[in-house]
Design a protein around this motif. Structure first.
Motif, short mmCIF file in Angstrom:
data_model
loop_
_atom_site.label_atom_id
_atom_site.label_comp_id
_atom_site.label_asym_id
_atom_site.label_seq_id
_atom_site.Cartn_x
_atom_site.Cartn_y
_atom_site.Cartn_z
N ARG A 192 55.97 -4.08 -11.88
CA ARG A 192 56.74 -5.31 -12.11
C ARG A 192 56.66 -5.73 -13.57
O ARG A 192 57.65 -6.16 -14.17
N ALA A 193 55.47 -5.61 -14.17
CA ALA A 193 55.31 -5.97 -15.58
C ALA A 193 56.15 -5.08 -16.49
O ALA A 193 56.59 -5.50 -17.56
N ALA A 194 56.37 -3.85 -16.05
CA ALA A 194 57.16 -2.90 -16.84
C ALA A 194 58.65 -2.95 -16.50
O ALA A 194 59.44 -2.19 -17.06
N GLY A 195 59.02 -3.83 -15.56
CA GLY A 195 60.42 -3.92 -15.16
C GLY A 195 60.87 -2.82 -14.23
O GLY A 195 62.06 -2.53 -14.13
N LEU A 196 59.93 -2.20 -13.53
CA LEU A 196 60.26 -1.12 -12.60
C LEU A 196 60.27 -1.63 -11.16
O LEU A 196 59.52 -2.55 -10.82
N PRO A 197 61.05 -1.03 -10.29
CA PRO A 197 61.00 -1.39 -8.87
C PRO A 197 59.71 -0.87 -8.24
O PRO A 197 59.15 0.14 -8.69
N ASP A 198 59.26 -1.56 -7.20
CA ASP A 198 58.09 -1.07 -6.45
C ASP A 198 58.35 0.35 -5.97
O ASP A 198 59.43 0.66 -5.46
N GLY A 199 57.36 1.20 -6.13
CA GLY A 199 57.47 2.58 -5.65
C GLY A 199 58.01 3.56 -6.66
O GLY A 199 58.06 4.76 -6.39
N ALA A 200 58.40 3.07 -7.85
CA ALA A 200 58.95 3.98 -8.86
C ALA A 200 57.93 5.03 -9.28
O ALA A 200 58.26 6.21 -9.44
N THR A 201 56.69 4.61 -9.47
CA THR A 201 55.64 5.54 -9.91
C THR A 201 55.35 6.58 -8.83
O THR A 201 55.24 7.78 -9.11
N ALA A 202 55.24 6.12 -7.59
CA ALA A 202 54.98 7.05 -6.49
C ALA A 202 56.14 8.03 -6.33
O ALA A 202 55.93 9.21 -6.02
N GLY A 203 57.37 7.55 -6.55
CA GLY A 203 58.51 8.43 -6.44
C GLY A 203 58.44 9.59 -7.41
O GLY A 203 58.80 10.73 -7.07
N ILE A 204 57.94 9.32 -8.61
CA ILE A 204 57.75 10.38 -9.61
C ILE A 204 56.54 11.23 -9.25
O ILE A 204 56.58 12.47 -9.27
N ALA A 205 55.44 10.57 -8.91
CA ALA A 205 54.17 11.26 -8.70
C ALA A 205 54.22 12.25 -7.54
O ALA A 205 53.59 13.31 -7.60
N PHE A 206 54.96 11.89 -6.48
CA PHE A 206 54.96 12.72 -5.28
C PHE A 206 56.23 13.55 -5.13
O PHE A 206 56.44 14.16 -4.08
N ALA A 207 57.05 13.59 -6.17
CA ALA A 207 58.16 14.54 -6.18
C ALA A 207 57.58 15.95 -6.25
O ALA A 207 56.55 16.18 -6.91
N PRO A 208 58.19 16.92 -5.58
CA PRO A 208 57.60 18.27 -5.53
C PRO A 208 57.26 18.87 -6.89
O PRO A 208 56.21 19.50 -7.05
N GLU A 209 58.12 18.65 -7.89
CA GLU A 209 57.87 19.26 -9.19
C GLU A 209 56.64 18.68 -9.88
O GLU A 209 56.02 19.32 -10.74
N THR A 210 56.26 17.45 -9.50
CA THR A 210 55.08 16.81 -10.08
C THR A 210 53.85 17.02 -9.22
O THR A 210 52.75 17.28 -9.70
N ASP A 211 54.06 16.93 -7.91
CA ASP A 211 52.96 16.89 -6.95
C ASP A 211 52.47 18.27 -6.54
O ASP A 211 51.27 18.49 -6.38
N LEU A 212 53.40 19.22 -6.36
CA LEU A 212 53.00 20.51 -5.79
C LEU A 212 51.98 21.26 -6.64
O LEU A 212 51.03 21.83 -6.08
N PRO A 213 52.11 21.31 -7.97
CA PRO A 213 51.07 22.00 -8.74
C PRO A 213 49.67 21.42 -8.51
O PRO A 213 48.69 22.18 -8.50
N LEU A 214 49.60 20.11 -8.30
CA LEU A 214 48.30 19.49 -8.01
C LEU A 214 47.81 19.90 -6.64
O LEU A 214 46.64 20.27 -6.46
N MET A 215 48.71 19.85 -5.64
CA MET A 215 48.32 20.18 -4.27
C MET A 215 47.91 21.65 -4.12
O MET A 215 47.16 22.00 -3.21
N LEU A 216 48.40 22.50 -5.02
CA LEU A 216 48.03 23.92 -4.98
C LEU A 216 46.83 24.24 -5.85
O LEU A 216 46.44 25.40 -5.99
#
Length: 218
Positions: free
Chosen positions: A38-62
């Protein structure tokens, strides 16, 4: 032979419980991340949407990257998608990566009870620091086995995850109950012959496990 006067024990409906961790046992407090968004002017969940997208998340999960690289990739995604500067993006990425979490004690109790009858395994697409998280949750001794994608090198819904989990607790794939909050993961388990439970709340697990101890709890 059963002792005199005792009825023969009915065969159990399944020989092992394989359960997801996040969304079934573990839940996150995202309030601080949402405050920063909210302080950055982003909607709730914006960070999670990036973090858990396959291209971001899968390398970590593997297990191919660690927390530092994951945080950097979240920041880069926020910069691309939302125009944040690098410092603000990293702050949000780190806040998400270090979010507080807790275990649903109702679910923990049900799994503990099930373990008195059959093996229980956590089967999770997980970060490389899963063992530390389980210790923080007080769950290190909750189950008989833990199958982590970051250690195995493959992630659900790859069939090898399910087959490995069943083999490690000594159960046939077709004799496992599989519990997950993601439909694609449950569908993959069912396709292999497992009994699948799409988890939405503790009652889903309670109903699935009830045949172990009968309709009337002790």
């Amino acid at each position: 032979m059963s002792p005199a006067g005792d009825a023969p024990r009915t065969r159990l409906p399944f020989d092992a419980v394989l359960t997801d961790l996040d969304g079934v046992i573990r839940f996150y407090d995202m309030s601080y991340v949402e405050e920063l968004e909210r302080a950055a002017g982003l909607p709730d969940g914006a960070t999670a949407g990036i973090a858990f997208a396959p291209e971001t998340d899968l390398p970590l999960m593997l297990g191919r990257i660690g927390k530092t690289e994951w945080v950097e990739s979240i920041g880069a995604g926020l910069a691309r998608g939302h125009g944040l500067d690098a410092a603000r993006g990293r702050e949000l990425g780190l806040a998400l990566a270090e979010s507080k979490f807790w275990a649903d004690q109702t679910v923990v109790g049900l799994l503990q009870r099930a373990r008195a009858y059959i093996p229980v395994s956590i089967v999770t697409n997980a970060t490389p620091w899963l063992d530390e998280d389980l210790a923080l949750l007080g769950l290190a001794g909750l189950v008989d086995d833990v199958v982590s994608s970051a250690v195995l090198g493959v992630a659900k819904p790859d069939r090898r995850v399910y087959e490995t989990a069943a083999a490690r607790v000594g159960a046939a794939v077709t004799r496992c109950l599989f519990v997950d909050d993601r439909e694609e993961n449950v569908s993959a388990a069912v396709a292999l012959g497992m009994t699948g439970v799409l988890y939405r709340g503790p009652e889903d697990l309670r109903s699935a496990l009830a045949p172990l101890w009968g309709p009337t709890p002790d």
